[in-house]
Design a protein around this motif. Structure first.
Motif, short mmCIF file in Angstrom:
data_model
loop_
_atom_site.label_atom_id
_atom_site.label_comp_id
_atom_site.label_asym_id
_atom_site.label_seq_id
_atom_site.Cartn_x
_atom_site.Cartn_y
_atom_site.Cartn_z
N ILE A 16 0.85 -1.19 0.00
CA ILE A 16 0.00 0.00 0.00
C ILE A 16 0.89 1.25 0.00
O ILE A 16 0.73 2.16 -0.83
N ALA A 17 1.84 1.28 0.92
CA ALA A 17 2.74 2.44 1.03
C ALA A 17 3.60 2.58 -0.22
O ALA A 17 3.83 3.69 -0.70
N CYS A 18 4.07 1.47 -0.75
CA CYS A 18 4.95 1.54 -1.92
C CYS A 18 4.20 2.08 -3.14
O CYS A 18 4.75 2.85 -3.92
N SER A 19 2.94 1.67 -3.30
CA SER A 19 2.17 2.19 -4.44
C SER A 19 1.85 3.66 -4.22
O SER A 19 1.91 4.47 -5.16
N ALA A 20 1.55 4.05 -2.99
CA ALA A 20 1.29 5.47 -2.70
C ALA A 20 2.57 6.28 -2.91
O ALA A 20 2.52 7.44 -3.35
N ALA A 21 3.73 5.67 -2.64
CA ALA A 21 5.01 6.36 -2.82
C ALA A 21 5.27 6.64 -4.31
O ALA A 21 5.84 7.66 -4.67
N LEU A 22 4.83 5.71 -5.16
CA LEU A 22 4.98 5.95 -6.60
C LEU A 22 4.21 7.20 -7.01
O LEU A 22 4.70 8.02 -7.79
N VAL A 23 2.99 7.32 -6.48
CA VAL A 23 2.17 8.51 -6.79
C VAL A 23 2.84 9.77 -6.23
O VAL A 23 2.97 10.78 -6.92
N ALA A 24 3.28 9.68 -4.96
CA ALA A 24 3.87 10.85 -4.31
C ALA A 24 5.14 11.29 -5.03
O ALA A 24 5.40 12.49 -5.19
N ARG A 25 5.93 10.34 -5.49
CA ARG A 25 7.16 10.73 -6.19
C ARG A 25 6.85 11.37 -7.54
O ARG A 25 7.56 12.28 -7.99
N ALA A 26 5.76 10.91 -8.17
CA ALA A 26 5.37 11.53 -9.44
C ALA A 26 4.93 12.97 -9.21
O ALA A 26 5.11 13.84 -10.07
N ILE A 27 4.40 13.25 -8.02
CA ILE A 27 3.98 14.62 -7.70
C ILE A 27 5.20 15.46 -7.32
O ILE A 27 5.32 16.61 -7.76
N ALA A 28 6.10 14.91 -6.52
CA ALA A 28 7.26 15.67 -6.02
C ALA A 28 8.47 14.74 -5.92
O ALA A 28 8.69 14.13 -4.88
N PRO A 29 9.27 14.66 -6.98
CA PRO A 29 10.36 13.67 -7.04
C PRO A 29 11.34 13.76 -5.88
O PRO A 29 11.81 12.73 -5.38
N ASP A 30 11.67 14.97 -5.41
CA ASP A 30 12.68 15.09 -4.36
C ASP A 30 12.23 14.50 -3.02
O ASP A 30 13.06 14.17 -2.17
N ALA A 31 10.95 14.37 -2.83
CA ALA A 31 10.43 13.86 -1.56
C ALA A 31 10.98 12.47 -1.27
O ALA A 31 11.19 12.09 -0.11
N ALA A 32 11.26 11.71 -2.32
CA ALA A 32 11.71 10.32 -2.14
C ALA A 32 13.01 10.23 -1.35
O ALA A 32 13.32 9.18 -0.77
N GLY A 33 13.76 11.30 -1.29
CA GLY A 33 15.00 11.31 -0.51
C GLY A 33 14.78 11.11 0.98
O GLY A 33 15.72 10.83 1.71
N TYR A 34 13.54 11.25 1.43
CA TYR A 34 13.24 11.12 2.86
C TYR A 34 12.59 9.78 3.22
O TYR A 34 12.16 9.59 4.34
N TRP A 35 12.50 8.89 2.24
CA TRP A 35 11.80 7.63 2.47
C TRP A 35 12.77 6.47 2.66
O TRP A 35 13.75 6.33 1.95
N VAL A 36 12.45 5.63 3.62
CA VAL A 36 13.22 4.42 3.91
C VAL A 36 12.30 3.23 3.67
O VAL A 36 11.15 3.24 4.12
N ALA A 37 12.79 2.23 2.95
CA ALA A 37 11.97 1.04 2.70
C ALA A 37 12.07 0.11 3.91
O ALA A 37 13.14 -0.43 4.19
N GLY A 38 10.98 -0.07 4.63
CA GLY A 38 11.01 -0.89 5.84
C GLY A 38 11.23 -2.36 5.54
O GLY A 38 12.07 -3.01 6.15
N HIS A 39 10.47 -2.88 4.57
CA HIS A 39 10.59 -4.33 4.32
C HIS A 39 10.16 -4.68 2.90
O HIS A 39 9.58 -3.86 2.19
N ARG A 40 10.49 -5.88 2.51
CA ARG A 40 10.05 -6.43 1.23
C ARG A 40 8.87 -7.35 1.49
O ARG A 40 9.02 -8.43 2.06
N SER A 41 7.68 -6.90 1.10
CA SER A 41 6.46 -7.70 1.27
C SER A 41 6.45 -8.85 0.27
O SER A 41 7.14 -8.82 -0.75
#
Lengths: 339, 339
Positions: B255-280
């Motif tokens: 859920i978070a990873c798909s939302a992150a794809l949307v959020a990065r498309a809106i604001a690419p630099d935001a991804a610099g603050y995200w940490v991937a917790g786990h591989r589902s």
């Protein structure tokens, strides 16, 4: 491990408010913990004690590491001063660090947190004959058994293996080759980070040691004496002692995994009490884990030792128990189960 | 992220008493954290807040899940009573759990820990037209932005995404296909555990929704409205809000990873603050992580959601910062560096 407690845990996993199996490896681990503690739900695996066994290696003289041997003694000082990675990670997970000098070449001044149990000032060079005498192996095994007994007597419910010893991945690779039957090349890695030339040389040194000593896995204590280290013997004792006291113990990387191969050869049932903390970069660690049938909890390209990878996994072990202890059931929470 | 702080952290990693690079992924993460907090060493990533965004899905009517829709409301009650897995894991890592009702179909009684921000009683069925109106998407994004702002204002230094919503992996797969360009079949999984027949049906439903809505990733907000969920929109807002406040946020699963794809498309630099917790286990999560260029910290075959995988990784994130903060240097500890 207690079969009835494991059955109860498995049944409970299916009643908790989550899709069945949705916690993957954590569910299997929770069930194993119930078996180890012989009760469902299992108690919280805390307090936690990390035992770092330190020793030196005669085979260092063969040029298998770019680090000078005195770094073992220096790092023991760093552990006792609280400045090493394992101290930081111990603080992170609320675990106390005990340093066991089972065979450091240099003098280690007394300090809080030190168990002074020096069996010898390092091992002999395994390329010239056995690394240890039978008496030394026996003493080092007992150092580990005693450390487990003391830490459990102090109330610890989860133990963690750690190690320090310049050149100790050489001894690990020799043991792992002997106990898995894999070729030396398949189980020898770059340790703290050696180049291709030194890696090829290290493989040759290990091959020579295995031939010179005619190592035979059917006699695990003799194999340990031939190509092991004092810290390997102590970790093996620690693993056997923990299991005898029905206390789970988390294996760190390649040193612990190779010692576990020896310990399992001595007492196969003991392996039921071991949890694989992480998958080290060292190829020998993965080979040993496969052989032991253990699934590592963390896989972050670590190759430090000291107990670092195992310490990182402690909250995961505790989480596995906590889920069984604290999560509501479908019935108690009034949640509708799947159609 | 701050480049000077990252350079300082990289240099510091090389001075600490450990072989260079021996902490693998943890070293990269520590350096990233220094960049996010714009200081080296980084502060400890604590206190920690987990925000669980809950919503329902009109597409549930298409038979994509074996669980009845009311389970969303029931599980929200379980979260608020402290009985779910995310509550247990939150207690394990010392993180507070906030539940945000951004779109649950049923009534959620007020309770401590609840943010009542219902935008709608679930989305519309995406196979019949857009799941949300443009106004609903905007409101749900703002719910997430506001949640991040409030949690950071309360002093939290690390945020964690969580989610609840029966059928929400269907929306995630649709978004992930749209934003990665991968075929629906490659990014659709079994969610909470569906059989082969339902999986094939789910893939068909998602294909239909993408066609009916003529989804175009070039307009991320419209794509979110078309096939997203209210909790997906809120998580996207949460990710954008956290980044704007220079606060790291740990992504949970699909859920978070798909939302992150949307959020990065809106604001690419935001991804610099995200940490991937786990591989589902969900294939869409791995596809999204690859696309985002993020390395997950934990890989334990989890497929629960709620924020569970991200919560498990919190001590690892903290360990990465702690190493930079607390470990002694070769100079300060008097340890000889490698030859």
């Amino acid at each position: 491990a207690d079969a009835a407690a494991m059955r109860a845990a498995e049944e409970r996993q299916g009643q908790l408010t989550k899709p069945r199996g949705s916690l993957g490896v954590l569910e299997e681990l929770g069930t194993r913990l119930a078996g180890m503690y012989a009760v469902c739900p299992p108690p919280m695996p805390e307090p936690v004690a990390i035992a770092v066994f330190a020793g030196d290696h005669g085979v260092h003289a063969q040029g298998v590491s770019p680090w000078p041997q005195e770094v073992t003694t220096q790092m023991v000082g760093n552990f006792l001063a609280g400045g090493a990675v394992i101290n930081a990670l111990g603080r992170q997970v609320g675990a106390e660090v005990t340093v066991v000098d089972v065979g450091v070449a240099g003098d280690v001044p007394d300090a809080p947190g030190l168990l002074a149990r020096k069996v010898a000032r390092g091992t002999a060079d395994m390329t010239q004959g056995p690394a240890m005498t039978p008496e030394q192996v026996q003493q080092a095994l007992e150092v580990g058994i005693d450390a487990a007994r003391d830490l459990v007597a102090q109330g610890n419910r989860l133990l963690v293996t750690g190690d320090m010893g310049i050149a100790n991945t050489t001894a690990s690779a020799a043991l792992t080759s002997a106990f898995t039957g894999l070729d030396v090349e398949q189980v020898t890695g770059r340790g703290t980070g050696i180049d291709d030339a030194m890696l090829a040389h290290k493989v040759g040194v290990i091959r020579r040691a295995l031939v010179v000593n005619a190592v035979d896995a059917a006699d695990p204590v003799a194999a340990l004496a031939a190509v092991g280290g004092l810290e390997h013997a102590a970790v093996a004792g620690f693993l056997l002692g923990s299991a005898a006291l029905r206390t789970p113990v988390v294996l760190d990387g390649v040193i612990a995994c190779s010692a576990a191969l020896v310990a399992r050869a001595i007492a196969p049932d003991a392996a039921g009490y071991w949890v694989a903390g992480h998958r080290s970069v060292e190829p020998g660690a993965s080979a040993a884990l496969d052989h032991l049938g253990l699934t590592p909890l963390v896989d972050l390209d670590l190759r430090l030792g000291e107990g670092s990878g195992a310490a990182l996994s402690v909250p995961l072990v505790q989480s596995a128990a906590r889920v069984l202890r604290e999560v509501a059931t479908f019935d108690s929470a009034g949640v509708t189960d799947k159609a």
